[in-house]
Design an enzyme around this catalytic site. Structure first.
Site, PDB file in Angstrom:
ATOM      1  N   SER A  23       0.782  -1.180  -0.046  1.00 34.41           N
ATOM      2  CA  SER A  23       0.126  -0.048   0.144  1.00 34.41           C
ATOM      3  C   SER A  23       0.963   1.237  -0.039  1.00 34.41           C
ATOM      4  CB  SER A  23      -0.910  -0.150   1.406  1.00 34.41           C
ATOM      5  OG  SER A  23      -1.830  -1.335   1.030  1.00 34.41           O
ATOM      6  N   ARG A  27       1.489   4.364  -2.948  1.00 35.36           N
ATOM      7  CA  ARG A  27       1.010   5.792  -2.655  1.00 35.36           C
ATOM      8  C   ARG A  27       2.445   6.378  -2.970  1.00 35.36           C
ATOM      9  NH1 ARG A  27      -2.461   2.550  -0.459  1.00 35.36           N
ATOM     10  NH2 ARG A  27      -4.583   3.437   0.249  1.00 35.36           N
ATOM     11  N   ARG A 122     -14.131  -6.893 -10.827  1.00 31.80           N
ATOM     12  CA  ARG A 122     -14.316  -6.483  -9.325  1.00 31.80           C
ATOM     13  C   ARG A 122     -15.186  -5.127  -9.340  1.00 31.80           C
ATOM     14  NH1 ARG A 122      -8.928  -6.573  -6.086  1.00 31.80           N
ATOM     15  NH2 ARG A 122     -10.331  -5.882  -4.318  1.00 31.80           N
ATOM     16  N   SER A 167     -13.073   1.342   3.367  1.00 28.81           N
ATOM     17  CA  SER A 167     -12.279   0.976   2.293  1.00 28.81           C
ATOM     18  C   SER A 167     -11.272   1.922   2.029  1.00 28.81           C
ATOM     19  CB  SER A 167     -13.071   0.480   1.120  1.00 28.81           C
ATOM     20  OG  SER A 167     -12.209   0.766  -0.032  1.00 28.81           O
ATOM     21  N   GLN A 169      -9.157   2.072  -0.340  1.00 26.09           N
ATOM     22  CA  GLN A 169      -8.967   2.401  -1.528  1.00 26.09           C
ATOM     23  C   GLN A 169     -10.211   3.362  -2.061  1.00 26.09           C
ATOM     24  OE1 GLN A 169      -9.238  -1.375  -3.772  1.00 26.09           O
ATOM     25  NE2 GLN A 169      -7.273  -1.818  -3.101  1.00 26.09           N
ATOM     26  N   ASP A 315      -6.684  -7.937   4.729  1.00 26.59           N
ATOM     27  CA  ASP A 315      -6.126  -8.866   3.886  1.00 26.59           C
ATOM     28  C   ASP A 315      -5.488 -10.253   4.368  1.00 26.59           C
ATOM     29  OD1 ASP A 315      -6.345  -7.184   1.904  1.00 26.59           O
ATOM     30  OD2 ASP A 315      -4.552  -6.021   2.016  1.00 26.59           O
ATOM     31  N   LYS A 342     -12.625  -9.408  -2.989  1.00 25.97           N
ATOM     32  CA  LYS A 342     -11.189  -9.183  -3.112  1.00 25.97           C
ATOM     33  C   LYS A 342     -10.822  -9.693  -4.535  1.00 25.97           C
ATOM     34  CE  LYS A 342     -10.660  -6.819   0.546  1.00 25.97           C
ATOM     35  NZ  LYS A 342     -10.358  -5.458   0.424  1.00 25.97           N
ATOM     36  N   ARG A 346     -12.759 -14.615  -1.305  1.00 25.20           N
ATOM     37  CA  ARG A 346     -11.849 -15.118  -0.223  1.00 25.20           C
ATOM     38  C   ARG A 346     -12.683 -16.216   0.713  1.00 25.20           C
ATOM     39  NH1 ARG A 346      -7.127 -10.443  -0.018  1.00 25.20           N
ATOM     40  NH2 ARG A 346      -6.254 -11.107  -1.670  1.00 25.20           N
ATOM     41  N   ARG A 388      -2.971 -14.367  -1.990  1.00 24.96           N
ATOM     42  CA  ARG A 388      -3.077 -14.492  -0.673  1.00 24.96           C
ATOM     43  C   ARG A 388      -3.681 -15.842  -0.293  1.00 24.96           C
ATOM     44  NH1 ARG A 388      -0.794  -9.948   1.130  1.00 24.96           N
ATOM     45  NH2 ARG A 388      -2.033  -7.877   0.222  1.00 24.96           N
TER      46      ARG A 388
HETATM   47  C1  S3P Z   1      -5.472  -1.452   0.080  1.00 21.46           C
HETATM   48  C2  S3P Z   1      -7.093  -1.121   0.632  1.00 21.46           C
HETATM   49  C3  S3P Z   1      -7.716  -2.584   1.188  1.00 21.46           C
HETATM   50  C4  S3P Z   1      -6.846  -3.862   0.608  1.00 21.46           C
HETATM   51  C5  S3P Z   1      -5.829  -3.800  -0.457  1.00 21.46           C
HETATM   52  C6  S3P Z   1      -4.858  -2.762  -0.269  1.00 21.46           C
HETATM   53  C7  S3P Z   1      -5.056  -0.031  -0.236  1.00 21.46           C
HETATM   54  O1  S3P Z   1      -8.560  -2.705   0.101  1.00 21.46           O
HETATM   55  O2  S3P Z   1      -7.489  -4.966   0.707  1.00 21.46           O
HETATM   56  O3  S3P Z   1      -5.112  -4.923  -0.225  1.00 21.46           O
HETATM   57  O4  S3P Z   1      -3.832  -0.013  -0.424  1.00 21.46           O
HETATM   58  O5  S3P Z   1      -5.615   0.870   0.010  1.00 21.46           O
HETATM   59  P1  S3P Z   1     -10.112  -2.089   0.168  1.00 21.46           P
HETATM   60  O6  S3P Z   1     -10.200  -0.605   0.127  1.00 21.46           O
HETATM   61  O7  S3P Z   1     -10.925  -2.778  -0.971  1.00 21.46           O
HETATM   62  O8  S3P Z   1     -10.753  -2.423   1.560  1.00 21.46           O
END
Ligand code: S3P
Length: 429
Positions: A23, A27, A122, A167, A169, A315, A342, A346, A388
């Protein structure tokens, strides 16, 4: 399709470091590219997901040098990216496509984002809907729910958004769009998701405030290049934490792991199950807490996992289900419907695979109940193309009755390119 055969471990011992946080690596490229000046990144995870993000920014005119140790990102400023002359392929990476949606919504050019067959299934409306409310023009298959997505960048206005899902994301996509929006953008979420975007935006000088489950960003302020040191990924360490707990006589030190409280649900859950895990040498690097994790073989017991703990370990549920299967009693996971969307579903993937290993598992819409057993039966598992799931079943193989095979393991390269060498290293002792 590659398969891998794992043998029961005689021991799990030693000292390892896991690759950089996925993550934070994403970024670092994104913010470095839109900052002014040269951002340096060490510890960058060179997995396939992060390379998708890196290549996307190269395609938008950003010069990124890599000497194998340090990345040097020559930032182009908030408005310096240029239109990519082809479709941007995000591969398997949900973080790439969803965060890019937010960032590209504020550009003065057109972009198309796509991904592999898993990513194209997705849900994307979770970012498209709030971005459209800010004025973004995003079109995609199934009414904007699925990639490929076409984004006509343009003027945005700040919004106040109550996210229905916890989330990072979704939150991050809105915050990145907010950098370009007129006025203030506010995001609230039902539980706090990982806060790496907030921390890194602050580090780069953005006009941002976070309090509890609410974040505010004001648009228009330029970002300044910074030095980033990426800590080890706790989501990768998780596989070795579980190996260290379930293999009899194990003792493992995992050095330099990011222990941001929005990510340490895995440590809390395993400790609640009776796991012997000690955090050593706590320190802070570049605005992120880091520690060494010492794990020793333990007798685990089942627990109930729900609420706030879920996004803090989102995760890690595939490998948590392996620990639960090796615990006494039953473990009940609920409030975890997100696991169904995911890289694969999962809940179903782990229930199916654990059943092949002789475990009793009940599936629920929003989670699962795993009944503990002593040893896994020899199994032949399928990763379902999900890194995973593949790694979780390989860890399960360490405590099976005999050698076990997992199919379709090349997906592990998305997040943990040296997983196999570390697995072999620790099982040699
Ligand atoms: C992530 C947010 C999570 C996580 C993903 C990485 C990120 O997803 O499951 O592996 O880097 O912002 P979600 O925002 O869908 O929960």
């Amino acid at each position: 399709m590659n398969s891998y055969t794992v043998h029961p471990a005689k021991c799990v011992k030693g000292e390892i470091t896991v690759p950089g946080d996925k993550s934070i690596s994403h970024r670092s490229i994104m913010l470095g590219s839109i900052a002014n000046g040269v951002t340096t990144v060490t510890g960058f995870l060179r997995g396939e997901d992060n390379m998708s993000t890196l290549n996307a920014f190269k395609a938008m005119g950003v010069q990124i040098e890599d000497d194998g140790v340090t990345l040097r990102i020559h930032g182009k400023g908030l408005h310096g990216l240029t239109e990519a002359d082809d479709v941007i392929d995000c591969g398997n990476s949900g973080t790439s496509i969803r965060l890019l949606c937010g960032l590209l919504a504020g550009q003065s050019f057109f972009s198309v984002l796509t991904g592999d067959k898993y990513l194209r299934k997705r849900p994307m409306k979770r970012v498209v809907t709030p971005l459209a409310a800010m004025g973004a023009k995003i079109a995609g298959r199934a009414g904007g729910e699925k990639a490929p997505l076409g984004i006509t960048g343009g003027a945005l206005s700040g919004i106040s958004y109550e996210s229905p899902v916890a989330s990072a994301q979704v939150k991050s996509a809105i915050l990145l769009a907010g950098l370009y929006a007129r006025g203030e953008t506010v995001v609230r979420e039902p539980h706090l998701s990982r806060d790496h975007s907030e921390r890194m935006l602050r580090h780069f000088g953005a006009d941002i405030e976070a309090s509890g489950t609410e974040v505010r960003v004001r648009g228009g302020r330029e970002l300044q290049a910074r030095e980033i040191v990426v800590p080890g990924d706790i989501s990768s360490a998780a596989f070795f934490l579980v190996a260290g707990l379930i293999v009899p006589g194990a003792e493992l030190l995992i050095k330099g792991v990011g222990v941001n409280p929005t990510r340490t649900g895995i440590i809390d859950i395993l400790m609640l199950m009776g796991g012997d895990i000690t955090l050593l040498n706590n320190r802070e690097i570049g605005g992120e807490p880091v520690a060494d994790l010492l794990v020793r073989s333990s007798n685990l017991h089942g627990i109930e996992i729900s609420g706030d703990l879920v996004p803090r370990a989102i995760d890690e549920f595939p490998v948590i289900s392996v620990a639960a299967a090796m615990a006494s009693g039953k473990t009940v996971v609920s409030d975890a419907r997100e696991l169904r969307v995911k890289e694969t579903d999962r809940i179903k993937a782990m229930a199916d695979n654990l059943r092949l290993a002789g475990v009793i598992v009940d599936e629920a819409d929003d989670g699962m109940t795993v009944y503990g057993t002593d040893k896994f039966k020899v199994f032949h598992a399928d990763s379902c193309g999900d890194h995973r799931i593949a790694m979780s079943m390989l860890i399960a193989g360490l405590v099976a009755d005999g050698s076990c095979t997992v199919d379709d393991v090349e997906c592990i390269a998305t997040s943990f390119p040296n997983f196999f060498s570390l697995l072999e290293q620790v099982s040699r002792g």
